[in-house]
Design a protein around this motif. Structure first.
Motif, PDB file in Angstrom:
ATOM      1  N   ASP A   1       1.029  -1.336   0.038  1.00  0.00           N
ATOM      2  CA  ASP A   1      -0.092   0.080   0.044  1.00  0.00           C
ATOM      3  C   ASP A   1       0.904   1.393  -0.033  1.00  0.00           C
ATOM      4  O   ASP A   1       0.460   2.134  -0.649  1.00  0.00           O
ATOM      5  CB  ASP A   1      -1.125  -0.075   1.161  1.00  0.00           C
ATOM      6  CG  ASP A   1      -1.968  -1.183   1.231  1.00  0.00           C
ATOM      7  OD1 ASP A   1      -2.114  -1.656   0.008  1.00  0.00           O
ATOM      8  OD2 ASP A   1      -2.557  -1.466   2.187  1.00  0.00           O
ATOM      9  N   LEU A   2       1.784   1.187   0.789  1.00  0.00           N
ATOM     10  CA  LEU A   2       2.788   2.450   0.717  1.00  0.00           C
ATOM     11  C   LEU A   2       3.551   2.739  -0.633  1.00  0.00           C
ATOM     12  O   LEU A   2       3.838   3.649  -0.956  1.00  0.00           O
ATOM     13  CB  LEU A   2       3.899   2.097   1.931  1.00  0.00           C
ATOM     14  CG  LEU A   2       3.537   2.447   3.375  1.00  0.00           C
ATOM     15  CD1 LEU A   2       4.338   2.044   4.343  1.00  0.00           C
ATOM     16  CD2 LEU A   2       3.076   3.911   3.600  1.00  0.00           C
ATOM     17  N   GLU A   3       3.751   1.572  -1.143  1.00  0.00           N
ATOM     18  CA  GLU A   3       4.475   1.514  -2.671  1.00  0.00           C
ATOM     19  C   GLU A   3       3.282   2.251  -3.568  1.00  0.00           C
ATOM     20  O   GLU A   3       3.767   3.203  -4.421  1.00  0.00           O
ATOM     21  CB  GLU A   3       4.703  -0.145  -3.120  1.00  0.00           C
ATOM     22  CG  GLU A   3       5.012   0.018  -4.635  1.00  0.00           C
ATOM     23  CD  GLU A   3       6.493   0.638  -4.804  1.00  0.00           C
ATOM     24  OE1 GLU A   3       6.790   0.926  -5.984  1.00  0.00           O
ATOM     25  OE2 GLU A   3       7.295   0.577  -3.759  1.00  0.00           O
ATOM     26  N   ALA A   4       1.999   1.736  -3.554  1.00  0.00           N
ATOM     27  CA  ALA A   4       1.046   2.592  -4.315  1.00  0.00           C
ATOM     28  C   ALA A   4       1.115   3.730  -4.245  1.00  0.00           C
ATOM     29  O   ALA A   4       1.034   4.944  -5.107  1.00  0.00           O
ATOM     30  CB  ALA A   4      -0.101   1.619  -4.223  1.00  0.00           C
ATOM     31  N   LEU A   5       1.094   4.210  -2.856  1.00  0.00           N
ATOM     32  CA  LEU A   5       0.941   5.753  -2.631  1.00  0.00           C
ATOM     33  C   LEU A   5       2.122   6.552  -3.195  1.00  0.00           C
ATOM     34  O   LEU A   5       2.005   7.674  -3.674  1.00  0.00           O
ATOM     35  CB  LEU A   5       0.871   5.989  -0.984  1.00  0.00           C
ATOM     36  CG  LEU A   5      -0.539   5.449  -0.508  1.00  0.00           C
ATOM     37  CD1 LEU A   5      -0.543   5.606   1.158  1.00  0.00           C
ATOM     38  CD2 LEU A   5      -1.628   6.707  -1.069  1.00  0.00           C
ATOM     39  N   SER A   6       3.512   5.864  -2.995  1.00  0.00           N
ATOM     40  CA  SER A   6       4.584   6.401  -3.476  1.00  0.00           C
ATOM     41  C   SER A   6       4.540   6.513  -4.924  1.00  0.00           C
ATOM     42  O   SER A   6       5.133   7.642  -5.416  1.00  0.00           O
ATOM     43  CB  SER A   6       5.723   5.675  -2.990  1.00  0.00           C
ATOM     44  OG  SER A   6       7.072   6.163  -3.299  1.00  0.00           O
ATOM     45  N   VAL A   7       3.983   5.645  -5.677  1.00  0.00           N
ATOM     46  CA  VAL A   7       4.047   5.850  -7.077  1.00  0.00           C
ATOM     47  C   VAL A   7       3.066   6.718  -7.531  1.00  0.00           C
ATOM     48  O   VAL A   7       3.260   7.573  -8.446  1.00  0.00           O
ATOM     49  CB  VAL A   7       3.563   4.274  -7.677  1.00  0.00           C
ATOM     50  CG1 VAL A   7       3.326   4.438  -9.415  1.00  0.00           C
ATOM     51  CG2 VAL A   7       4.806   3.333  -7.454  1.00  0.00           C
TER      52      VAL A   7
ATOM     53  N   LYS B   1       5.346  14.667  -7.769  1.00  0.00           N
ATOM     54  CA  LYS B   1       4.387  15.577  -7.636  1.00  0.00           C
ATOM     55  C   LYS B   1       4.586  16.344  -6.465  1.00  0.00           C
ATOM     56  O   LYS B   1       4.871  15.810  -5.429  1.00  0.00           O
ATOM     57  CB  LYS B   1       3.086  15.477  -8.209  1.00  0.00           C
ATOM     58  CG  LYS B   1       2.834  14.808  -9.374  1.00  0.00           C
ATOM     59  CD  LYS B   1       1.640  14.474  -9.984  1.00  0.00           C
ATOM     60  CE  LYS B   1       0.968  13.287  -9.095  1.00  0.00           C
ATOM     61  NZ  LYS B   1       1.557  11.988  -9.274  1.00  0.00           N
ATOM     62  N   ALA B   2       3.852  17.695  -6.368  1.00  0.00           N
ATOM     63  CA  ALA B   2       3.841  18.352  -5.009  1.00  0.00           C
ATOM     64  C   ALA B   2       2.758  17.597  -4.032  1.00  0.00           C
ATOM     65  O   ALA B   2       3.035  17.120  -2.896  1.00  0.00           O
ATOM     66  CB  ALA B   2       3.379  19.720  -5.068  1.00  0.00           C
ATOM     67  N   PHE B   3       1.624  17.168  -4.535  1.00  0.00           N
ATOM     68  CA  PHE B   3       0.650  16.424  -4.003  1.00  0.00           C
ATOM     69  C   PHE B   3       0.211  15.368  -4.893  1.00  0.00           C
ATOM     70  O   PHE B   3       0.657  15.104  -5.995  1.00  0.00           O
ATOM     71  CB  PHE B   3      -0.434  17.496  -3.719  1.00  0.00           C
ATOM     72  CG  PHE B   3      -0.342  18.681  -2.631  1.00  0.00           C
ATOM     73  CD1 PHE B   3       0.021  18.495  -1.498  1.00  0.00           C
ATOM     74  CD2 PHE B   3       0.314  19.938  -3.252  1.00  0.00           C
ATOM     75  CE1 PHE B   3       0.379  19.352  -0.489  1.00  0.00           C
ATOM     76  CE2 PHE B   3       0.347  20.953  -2.586  1.00  0.00           C
ATOM     77  CZ  PHE B   3       0.318  20.857  -1.186  1.00  0.00           C
ATOM     78  N   MET B   4      -0.607  14.395  -4.338  1.00  0.00           N
ATOM     79  CA  MET B   4      -0.891  13.416  -4.945  1.00  0.00           C
ATOM     80  C   MET B   4      -1.394  13.677  -6.609  1.00  0.00           C
ATOM     81  O   MET B   4      -1.348  12.698  -7.367  1.00  0.00           O
ATOM     82  CB  MET B   4      -2.118  12.701  -4.315  1.00  0.00           C
ATOM     83  CG  MET B   4      -1.608  11.792  -3.019  1.00  0.00           C
ATOM     84  SD  MET B   4      -0.578  10.519  -3.427  1.00  0.00           S
ATOM     85  CE  MET B   4       0.261  10.287  -1.691  1.00  0.00           C
ATOM     86  N   PHE B   5      -2.103  14.631  -6.818  1.00  0.00           N
ATOM     87  CA  PHE B   5      -2.467  14.764  -8.176  1.00  0.00           C
ATOM     88  C   PHE B   5      -1.962  16.209  -9.041  1.00  0.00           C
ATOM     89  O   PHE B   5      -2.523  16.428  -9.853  1.00  0.00           O
ATOM     90  CB  PHE B   5      -4.086  14.838  -8.450  1.00  0.00           C
ATOM     91  CG  PHE B   5      -4.775  13.570  -8.089  1.00  0.00           C
ATOM     92  CD1 PHE B   5      -4.823  12.652  -9.122  1.00  0.00           C
ATOM     93  CD2 PHE B   5      -5.377  13.259  -6.843  1.00  0.00           C
ATOM     94  CE1 PHE B   5      -5.402  11.192  -8.934  1.00  0.00           C
ATOM     95  CE2 PHE B   5      -5.791  12.109  -6.727  1.00  0.00           C
ATOM     96  CZ  PHE B   5      -5.905  11.064  -7.794  1.00  0.00           C
ATOM     97  N   GLY B   6      -0.981  16.691  -8.396  1.00  0.00           N
ATOM     98  CA  GLY B   6      -0.126  17.770  -9.081  1.00  0.00           C
ATOM     99  C   GLY B   6       0.145  18.897  -8.049  1.00  0.00           C
ATOM    100  O   GLY B   6       0.430  18.481  -6.896  1.00  0.00           O
TER     101      GLY B   6
END
Length: 237
Positions: A168-174, A179-184
């Protein structure tokens, strides 16, 4: 009108050792809400026996998903403004991954892992009178263990549990990437969930496989620093 946000105490150098309490407060900050935070020692006093919850004009809104919905419907907030429908779907799915599995791995690492349990026991129960201090932690730990069994994660071996958390941490890191935040450049609802989970995984006072995995992702520490500067600039390290 000032809203009242009921939550656990802070600690371990993070805004809250409860990712859900952090998440709800971030929603309030993202919404630009006028609120005050109140610490509750006994979650059994909460409407659903859990923290956090929000009091708005005598209405008690318990559960961060319902707090989010309340802020959206009552105050017209869009926490995912600028995201496409596909990105909103990804945000929803990754938030569920974080809360429905990674959170339980974090819970296991603190309450069941024998290395960290004494640290957690002292943090939550150390100020209790001696008699209660010897009884209440045992009861609380058994309740967490039952919860882990009911959820399913507690039925697995320790290596498998930490492997689930690592995935799960790998998925969040990827997803975060560079990026600054999860979507930009702008935070979204996913950051309100991901940042609390990540910063709670990086607590140095709670060593173990979860911390080791979180530290292995070089984009996490700068991300946590950005989020803290945005939402909790006055936090003491």
């Amino acid at each position: 009108m000032t809203l009242i946000y009921k939550q656990f105490q802070s600690g371990f150098g993070v805004p809250s050792p409860s990712p859900f309490c952090m998440k709800g407060e971030i929603y309030l900050k993202m919404a630009g809400a006028d609120y005050v935070s109140e610490i509750v020692d006994d979650p059994r006093k909460a409407p659903k026996g859990k923290l956090p919850y929000l009091v708005d004009n005598h209405a008690e809104i318990a559960d961060t998903a319902l707090i989010k919905r309340h802020l959206e419907n009552t105050y017209g907030v869009d926490f995912d403004a600028g995201l496409t429908m596909e990105e909103r779907a990804v945000a929803h799915a990754m938030a569920r991954m974080t809360e429905e599995r990674l959170y339980w791995v974090t819970l296991y690492s603190r309450w069941i892992d024998d290395h960290n349990w004494p640290i957690i026991k002292d943090f939550w129960f150390g100020d209790m009178p001696p008699v209660l201090r010897n009884i209440v932690p045992i009861i609380a730990r058994k309740q967490v263990q039952k919860g882990l069994q009911a959820q399913g994660l507690g039925r697995h071996s320790t290596p498998d549990i930490y492997a689930f958390g690592a995935a799960d941490l790998e998925a969040l890191s990827v997803q975060l990437g560079q990026k600054a935040f999860m979507f930009g450049d702008q935070p979204s609802s996913l950051d309100a969930t991901a940042y609390p989970a990540i910063t709670n995984s990086l607590i140095e006072a709670l060593p173990g496989p979860l911390l080791d995995t979180a530290k292995s992702h070089s984009n996490f520490a700068p991300y946590v620093a950005r989020c803290q500067a945005l939402w909790f600039p006055d936090l003491d390290g």
